[in-house]
Design a protein around this motif. Sequence first.
Motif, PDB file in Angstrom:
ATOM      1  N   TRP A 157      -6.445  17.743   0.580  1.00 48.00           N
ATOM      2  CA  TRP A 157      -5.798  18.616  -0.204  1.00 48.00           C
ATOM      3  C   TRP A 157      -6.016  18.478  -1.885  1.00 48.00           C
ATOM      4  N   ASP A 158      -6.350  17.558  -2.180  1.00 50.87           N
ATOM      5  CA  ASP A 158      -6.444  17.006  -3.778  1.00 50.87           C
ATOM      6  C   ASP A 158      -7.166  15.731  -3.682  1.00 50.87           C
ATOM      7  N   PRO A 159      -8.261  15.668  -3.386  1.00 49.91           N
ATOM      8  CA  PRO A 159      -9.279  14.507  -3.282  1.00 49.91           C
ATOM      9  C   PRO A 159      -9.186  13.320  -4.460  1.00 49.91           C
ATOM     10  N   GLU A 160      -9.182  13.998  -5.903  1.00 49.42           N
ATOM     11  CA  GLU A 160      -8.924  13.090  -6.939  1.00 49.42           C
ATOM     12  C   GLU A 160      -7.394  13.165  -7.351  1.00 49.42           C
ATOM     13  N   ASN A 161      -6.606  13.571  -6.713  1.00 52.12           N
ATOM     14  CA  ASN A 161      -5.168  13.417  -7.250  1.00 52.12           C
ATOM     15  C   ASN A 161      -5.205  13.977  -8.678  1.00 52.12           C
ATOM     16  N   GLU A 162      -5.848  15.108  -8.748  1.00 46.74           N
ATOM     17  CA  GLU A 162      -5.629  15.740  -9.969  1.00 46.74           C
ATOM     18  C   GLU A 162      -4.410  16.491 -10.345  1.00 46.74           C
ATOM     19  N   TYR A 163      -3.906  16.875  -9.289  1.00 44.31           N
ATOM     20  CA  TYR A 163      -2.631  17.742  -9.201  1.00 44.31           C
ATOM     21  C   TYR A 163      -1.474  17.257  -8.565  1.00 44.31           C
ATOM     22  N   SER A 164      -1.560  16.333  -7.708  1.00 43.50           N
ATOM     23  CA  SER A 164      -0.324  15.816  -6.825  1.00 43.50           C
ATOM     24  C   SER A 164      -0.471  14.395  -6.668  1.00 43.50           C
ATOM     25  N   ILE A 165       0.642  13.442  -6.309  1.00 42.43           N
ATOM     26  CA  ILE A 165       0.731  12.226  -5.912  1.00 42.43           C
ATOM     27  C   ILE A 165       1.610  12.046  -4.731  1.00 42.43           C
ATOM     28  N   CYS A 166       1.540  11.412  -3.866  1.00 46.99           N
ATOM     29  CA  CYS A 166       2.412  11.212  -2.810  1.00 46.99           C
ATOM     30  C   CYS A 166       3.737  10.887  -3.237  1.00 46.99           C
ATOM     31  N   LYS A 167       4.739  11.756  -2.658  1.00 42.65           N
ATOM     32  CA  LYS A 167       6.196  11.557  -3.065  1.00 42.65           C
ATOM     33  C   LYS A 167       6.793  10.811  -1.770  1.00 42.65           C
ATOM     34  N   GLY A 308       3.009  26.272 -16.300  1.00 36.66           N
ATOM     35  CA  GLY A 308       3.951  26.846 -17.326  1.00 36.66           C
ATOM     36  C   GLY A 308       5.443  25.968 -17.445  1.00 36.66           C
ATOM     37  N   ALA A 309       5.411  24.688 -17.017  1.00 37.65           N
ATOM     38  CA  ALA A 309       6.350  23.637 -17.193  1.00 37.65           C
ATOM     39  C   ALA A 309       6.685  23.399 -18.569  1.00 37.65           C
ATOM     40  N   PRO A 310       7.789  23.817 -19.031  1.00 41.27           N
ATOM     41  CA  PRO A 310       8.298  23.684 -20.234  1.00 41.27           C
ATOM     42  C   PRO A 310       8.532  22.228 -20.924  1.00 41.27           C
ATOM     43  N   ASN A 311       8.676  21.301 -20.248  1.00 36.63           N
ATOM     44  CA  ASN A 311       8.476  19.935 -20.348  1.00 36.63           C
ATOM     45  C   ASN A 311       7.823  19.082 -19.831  1.00 36.63           C
ATOM     46  N   PRO A 312       6.646  19.188 -20.056  1.00 34.62           N
ATOM     47  CA  PRO A 312       5.551  18.406 -19.470  1.00 34.62           C
ATOM     48  C   PRO A 312       5.607  16.955 -19.581  1.00 34.62           C
ATOM     49  N   GLU A 313       5.947  16.684 -20.907  1.00 33.16           N
ATOM     50  CA  GLU A 313       6.112  15.136 -21.461  1.00 33.16           C
ATOM     51  C   GLU A 313       6.962  14.448 -20.531  1.00 33.16           C
ATOM     52  N   ALA A 314       8.306  15.214 -20.306  1.00 32.34           N
ATOM     53  CA  ALA A 314       9.020  14.439 -19.490  1.00 32.34           C
ATOM     54  C   ALA A 314       8.752  14.559 -17.986  1.00 32.34           C
ATOM     55  N   ALA A 315       7.991  15.592 -17.585  1.00 30.63           N
ATOM     56  CA  ALA A 315       7.647  15.714 -16.249  1.00 30.63           C
ATOM     57  C   ALA A 315       6.726  14.315 -15.847  1.00 30.63           C
ATOM     58  N   HIS A 316       5.545  14.207 -16.713  1.00 33.04           N
ATOM     59  CA  HIS A 316       4.891  13.008 -16.588  1.00 33.04           C
ATOM     60  C   HIS A 316       5.601  11.735 -16.658  1.00 33.04           C
ATOM     61  N   ALA A 317       6.513  11.726 -17.592  1.00 33.56           N
ATOM     62  CA  ALA A 317       7.219  10.332 -17.655  1.00 33.56           C
ATOM     63  C   ALA A 317       7.929  10.048 -16.276  1.00 33.56           C
ATOM     64  N   PHE A 318       8.633  11.178 -15.855  1.00 34.35           N
ATOM     65  CA  PHE A 318       9.494  10.915 -14.778  1.00 34.35           C
ATOM     66  C   PHE A 318       8.737  10.588 -13.439  1.00 34.35           C
ATOM     67  N   ILE A 319       7.408  11.236 -13.222  1.00 29.13           N
ATOM     68  CA  ILE A 319       6.622  10.807 -12.021  1.00 29.13           C
ATOM     69  C   ILE A 319       6.100   9.366 -12.174  1.00 29.13           C
ATOM     70  N   ASP A 320       5.781   9.021 -13.387  1.00 30.20           N
ATOM     71  CA  ASP A 320       5.493   7.533 -13.460  1.00 30.20           C
ATOM     72  C   ASP A 320       6.389   6.604 -13.354  1.00 30.20           C
TER      73      ASP A 320
END
Length: 394
Positions: A157-167, A308-320
């Motif tokens: 569904w996302d071969p290069e993990n461009e949009y998603s990462i396993c939760k 349209g995520a209003p807090n993209p920096e925080a979103a990336h930081a949380f996933i990481d």
Amino acid sequence: MSESRPPVRILASTAAVKAISAELSRRRFLSFAAAAGATGLLAACSPGGQSSNAPQATGGELENSLSIYTWGDYDAPEVLEAFTAELGPTIQLDSFGSNEELISKLVAAKGTSGYDIVVPTGIFIPQMIENGLLTKLNRDLIPNIEYVDDAYLGRAWDPENEYSICKAWGTTGYVYDKTVITRELATWADFLDAAQNEASGRTSVLDDPGDLTGMYFWANGIDWNTTDQAELAAAEEFIVNTLAPNISAFDSYPGGAAIPQATHALMQAWNGDARIGILESPDPDRWQWVLPGPETEIWMDNWAIAAGAPNPEAAHAFIDYVLTPENSLLELDYIGYHTGGKDIEQAAEEAGIEMLDLVFFSDEQLATMREGEINEAQQTRVDIWNKAKAAAGA
């Protein structure tokens, strides 16, 4: 959220690489044609990805807040609290009960939902990408993806993990009260029999068309993704007229209350939720978890960032942040599902964690798990589900 529980750490066998395919789905659209207008909304939504006006993550200063739209009770409170304490952004959690609900809200909002992180099941990600509901990840800001086992990356569904990462990923089984049902149950046929006998009027099933109809097909050795009209008609006849009068609840999260409070004697459940309920029960020995044969389901949920995520920096930081081995283990302990981390099973065994049999599965068990599909029979499954709820008085 529930109070924090003792830490559990986990990892699946390498057979999961083969068992978890591109069509995994635990929680699916009720129907692309019948789910609160979601299909029409998707059709009307212009493809092409995120809005050009949406802020993009570049590795700059983190915003002050973060909004996560996810499944109920699906993150360890200590991880959320530590993220805020260490990095600053305060977290707001909202929960949904189905992929349909998630997608309908994102489509209707047209990039203004206010949510940053969302957690769709894998099978829905292609449609979400096509309709511009997700933001492409800045992988440079998620270096901790190195801690995710390759088995859980690069899904179809996302071969290069461009949009998603396993939760997390898991399976479907059931729990029964051994003080009420004194015989051993091991299969889906056993579940259906007990529901009509010892547990009649005290049985709950997942509030999901696929899992409800799946029980009948699994018990009878029929492909649960069947489109055969005769097989679907037979399933409807049994579920609506025979099984439903014995069902007392359609409950997707029995671990939150029904198991600890012993309000039902037989409950279809996802493995992690079952584990939560048994651990929180005042009498855990009262309950028996069953991974039923001859077949059952397998699914995978994924971290993603809403368009349209209003807090993209925080979103990336949380996933990481949540992908670090330490936090991945805390997440696994709390939710009871495998988060895809490298070498987690060994860590769990070394830590002496409880109830690992509800999180890790042998090669033989994984071989019995089958992925779901959204196909031409989806509307029929939804109709069966609706008729069963009416027949049960739900």
